[in-house]
Write a protein that holds these residues in place. Structure first.
Motif, short mmCIF file in Angstrom:
data_model
loop_
_atom_site.label_atom_id
_atom_site.label_comp_id
_atom_site.label_asym_id
_atom_site.label_seq_id
_atom_site.Cartn_x
_atom_site.Cartn_y
_atom_site.Cartn_z
N GLU A 70 39.83 39.61 49.63
CA GLU A 70 38.57 38.93 49.92
C GLU A 70 37.93 39.50 51.29
O GLU A 70 38.93 39.42 52.15
CB GLU A 70 38.76 37.59 50.01
CG GLU A 70 38.85 36.76 48.65
CD GLU A 70 38.76 35.36 48.66
OE1 GLU A 70 38.43 34.55 49.66
OE2 GLU A 70 39.44 34.79 47.77
N GLY A 79 34.78 41.14 40.02
CA GLY A 79 34.73 40.67 41.24
C GLY A 79 33.50 40.10 41.56
O GLY A 79 32.38 39.99 40.80
N LYS A 132 44.24 45.20 47.57
CA LYS A 132 44.31 43.87 46.91
C LYS A 132 45.47 42.72 47.66
O LYS A 132 45.97 43.23 48.64
CB LYS A 132 45.11 44.35 45.69
CG LYS A 132 46.39 45.07 45.73
CD LYS A 132 46.81 45.63 44.25
CE LYS A 132 47.12 46.99 44.09
NZ LYS A 132 47.50 47.31 42.93
N GLY A 185 41.05 43.06 44.65
CA GLY A 185 41.27 41.77 44.48
C GLY A 185 41.45 41.21 45.73
O GLY A 185 41.58 39.90 45.90
N ASP A 217 37.97 44.02 41.39
CA ASP A 217 38.15 42.67 41.44
C ASP A 217 38.11 42.32 43.09
O ASP A 217 38.21 42.94 43.92
CB ASP A 217 39.47 42.37 41.05
CG ASP A 217 39.79 41.10 40.48
OD1 ASP A 217 38.87 40.42 40.58
OD2 ASP A 217 40.92 40.80 40.09
N GLY A 218 38.20 41.10 43.17
CA GLY A 218 38.13 40.35 44.41
C GLY A 218 36.71 39.89 45.00
O GLY A 218 35.95 39.76 43.98
N LYS A 219 36.17 39.81 46.25
CA LYS A 219 35.02 39.18 46.55
C LYS A 219 34.79 39.72 47.99
O LYS A 219 35.58 39.85 48.90
CB LYS A 219 35.65 37.54 46.77
CG LYS A 219 34.31 36.72 47.18
CD LYS A 219 34.60 35.34 46.71
CE LYS A 219 34.11 34.17 47.68
NZ LYS A 219 34.54 33.01 47.35
#
Ligand code: SF4
Ligand code: SF4
Ligand code: SF4
Lengths: 240, 502
Positions: free
Chosen positions: A63, A100, A41, A61, A80-82
């Protein structure tokens, strides 16, 4: 921070990322090490070279940008995140992702987005630029999967058994004809205005990321696949 | 022909009208709506067809006016076409439905625990009195390090693999929140904490109120990955990958949308009313190598601080499967025998698929020893452990610890009516109906669980003392302490024990 991955195990690599106070990383010379950025994250990680399986598993979270292709189980159960993949992804990308975004410029292998789920503000998004293999969105329970078929010439950009067991969420397919073997649990309709508005939102960031012309993409026909509430996934039981 | 009801009620409600004071407690207590007060006749009446024989009304009737008896209505006797075979056909011919059932199989298969006897010391190798001498019931589960590492001065460098410590070799096995109630989960969590052992979330996620029991919690990851998020993995003391379940090997789970309400929806992280489907396979696991990948993804996500358990159903090739798992990086293998319970399973599967845990355990333990990899993993077995004697026998056959579920539910009041799948458990266990859930007081439930496990632990100590053994470690795999009774050569060979008298 630049990390030269040569000779480093995935464990050492992940430790360096976790322990560093830096938030931005360039990993160079990655040669198939697995589990990069697992559970990570608050970081921004650019991968030069080839990540192994499970890149971004349980991602929370961060990227992750992969300049080449990814292997299997990218973003497994990510929260979560990308994850941005400039090339293609192997099998089971986005397995059970619950939040995400995963952007794939090229193709995805078998079982992309299966078991994807959504809950409240957690709305996972998986966008595939070219095509996806069989079992796309199997047991999908929520979230959005978009397959653009950018080189499919209007043919269905998916393999067999798309959406088998689907019971929630949405799949957008950019094509002029439907896959011939859609299962009973799925209803396919032409994209509505509402759907299109949503799609445009989803595509903005994707198109910008890969330098694509969003209008050109949206000019073609889209189908939207949703679970068929008249024919839910259930068997008739009798009790003893 | 339609309209005829072929099914005669299996149980009859007998009410002693000399005792009944028409207080209507039974009416309020039966969620199956069997009892009601008939105004015209001025007395309580019952509809036998709805009774599942859960004994709730019997236990609560203040005057002991009620009993439930098996009907003596008799089909023409037939050793092949038994009554339940015939009625199942009627049911399926009526509805076209798959027969759904719950809890462990009620069929008469051999229970090998009941065909094994335990040794005791006489004259030589005297027995030990557990009241006077220390008895070690503590066990550590995880991969055992076999190498000794020394520093440059020759001192031993202590290094342990990830493990969990149990005060007694008994853990509560996986039952999801959703399949059982909030209060049942709470009782299990509190009991595990007080006892110094573990309970298991099952595959339904972890309720926010129970994160505080994390150090006594095993969190499960199944194919549907319900409620699996980084904090969930962080919360548990160990992680369990569920590959299979003894009651329904090869079959997944399906919690109908009607049960995904309120907190259950929040805990599973899926919207209210949506079905929770866990298909049988993990669609990313097709080989031991794939399993290894998930194990290490979980370890990476939790910084190698927690042992990973792989739970499999006891099936025909279990020894070879366990050998693969023991090489996959798993720290603990949990083997679930076919008599194990379930919240819902197709009866055809529950009653016919899998093998007994005793045989599975014996052959897995032997196989891992033969291959020199027994120390790679700990073995935990479950699938109908009914008493302390079953536990002693399981450990002597090679288990490090056992998982119990049905016996824990019985401690909480379950009467094995085997209708958990209906969601109307009158004992507040297998239900989400608030009025029923509140019947189970979690504090009293915890006490009862603690009592049961303490009693069993004391019995285990006594039995071990009688054998002249003072630790679980010394009992583990000590098959010389067991003898078979009424078993054939092949069964003895698989169990690796001699016959009584030998
Ligand atoms: S609980 Fe007992 S006494 Fe009360 S109405 Fe029922 S049968 Fe009668
Ligand atoms: S279902 Fe249970 S509570 Fe209802 S009548 Fe039968 S035994 Fe009594
Ligand atoms: S948990 Fe409840 S419904 Fe299930 S068998 Fe026990 S008493 Fe019956």
């Amino acid at each position: 921070m630049v990390i030269d991955a040569s000779g480093l195990s995935y464990k050492e690599l992940n430790e360096r990322i976790k322990e560093s106070s830096d938030t931005e990383f360039d990993i160079e010379n990655l040669k198939g090490q697995r589990y990069i950025a697992t559970g990570s994250k608050g970081k921004k990680i650019v991968i030069h070279g080839t990540p192994g399986n499970d890149v971004g598993a349980f991602l929370d979270g961060s990227e992750v940008e992969i300049l080449s292709s990814a292997q299997d189980a990218t973003g497994d159960t990510m929260n979560d995140g990308k994850i941005v993949i400039h090339g293609s992804a192997g099998d089971a990308a986005g397995y059970a992702m619950r939040g995400g975004k995963i952007y794939i410029r090229g193709r995805a292998g078998y079982r992309a987005g299966i078991h994807m789920k959504a809950y409240k503000e957690k709305r996972p998004l998986l966008i595939i630029g070219e095509s996806a293999g069989s079992f796309l969105g199997e047991y999908q329970a929520g979230g959005t999967i978009i397959v653009l078929g950018l080189s499919s010439d209007g043919k269905p950009p998916v393999g067999f058994f798309c959406g088998t067991g689907m019971h929630g969420g949405k799949i957008y397919l950019r094509c002029n004809e439907l896959p011939p073997d859609l299962p009973e649990q799925v209803i396919a309709e032409d994209m509505s205005e509402e759907d299109e508005k949503e799609l445009r939102e989803h595509l903005k960031d994707y198109a910008a990321t890969f330098n694509l012309d969003i209008e050109k993409i949206l000019k073609e026909h889209f189908f939207v696949l949703k679970p068929n509430s008249q024919n839910p996934y259930k068997r008739l039981y009798t009790h003893i | 022909m339609s309209g005829i009801n072929y099914l005669f009620p299996e149980y009859e409600v007998k009410r002693d009208y000399d005792r009944c004071i028409a207080c209507r407690v039974c009416e309020r207590q039966c969620a199956n709506e069997v009892h009601h007060f008939d105004d015209k006749r001025g007395k309580m009446v019952s509809d036998d067809t709805k009774c599942v024989c859960c004994q709730r009304c019997v236990s609560l009737c203040p005057t002991r006016a009620l009993k439930i008896v098996k009907t003596d209505n008799t089909f023409k006797t037939n050793a092949n076409w038994r009554e339940n075979m015939i009625t199942n056909i009627y049911r399926q011919a009526d509805t076209g439905g798959v027969l759904l059932a719950s809890m462990g199989t009620p069929k008469e298969y051999p229970v090998y625990f009941d065909k094994m006897l335990i040794n005791a010391s006489q004259v030589t190798n005297p027995s030990i009195d557990p009241l006077r001498e220390p008895m070690e019931t503590r066990v550590f589960l995880g991969s055992k390090e076999t190498k000794i590492i020394r520093d440059s001065d020759g001192r031993i460098v202590p290094h342990l693999n990830q493990h969990i410590e149990l005060s007694t070799p008994i853990m509560f096995s996986a039952m999801s929140y959703g399949s059982i109630s909030y209060n049942a989960h709470r009782a299990l969590a509190m009991a595990a904490e007080e006892l110094g052992t573990f309970y298991n979330t099952g595959e339904g996620g972890l309720h926010e109120d129970f994160y505080k029991y994390g150090k006594n919690t095993i969190v499960q990851v199944a194919s549907g990955r319900f409620g699996v998020k980084p904090e969930y993995l962080e919360a548990g003391a160990a992680l369990e990958i569920k590959m299979g379940q003894g009651a329904k090997p090869g079959i997944g789970g399906h919690l109908p949308g009607a049960k995904i309400v309120g907190d259950v929806s929040r805990t599973r992280m899926i919207p209210e009313g949506s079905d929770a489907i866990s298909p049988a396979p993990h669609h990313d696991i097709y080989s031991i190598e794939d399993l290894r990948q998930l194990i290490f993804a979980l370890k990476e996500a939790t910084d190698y601080k927690k042992p990973v358990i792989v739970k499999v159903a006891a099936v025909h090739n279990i020894a070879a499967i366990a050998s693969g798992i023991a090489r996959s990086g798993a720290d603990i293998i949990s083997i679930d025998g076919f008599r194990g319970g379930t919240g819902a399973a197709p009866a055809a599967i529950r009653d016919n698929v899998g093998i007994p845990m005793e045989l599975a355990l014996a052959s897995v333990d032997k196989r891992l020893r033969d291959e020199g990899i027994r120390n790679n993993v700990s073995l935990v077995v479950g699938g109908s452990i009914r008493s302390s004697a079953d536990i002693v026998k399981a450990i002597a056959l090679g288990a490090d610890a056992v998982y119990i579920a049905t016996s824990a539910l019985i401690a909480l009041g379950c009467h094995l009516c085997r209708t958990c799948h209906l969601g109307r458990c009158n004992w507040g266990i297998a239900t989400q109906r608030p009025d029923l859930v509140k019947r189970l007081n979690p504090n009293i439930g915890k006490e009862r669980l603690v009592n049961l496990i303490n009693a069993w632990t004391n019995e285990i100590k006594e039995i071990m003392g009688g054998m002249g053994i003072n630790s679980i470690e010394a009992l583990k795999g000590n098959r010389a302490m067991l003898r078979g009774i009424g078993l054939n050569e092949k069964e003895l060979e698989i169990l690796g024990i001699k016959h009584a008298g030998e």
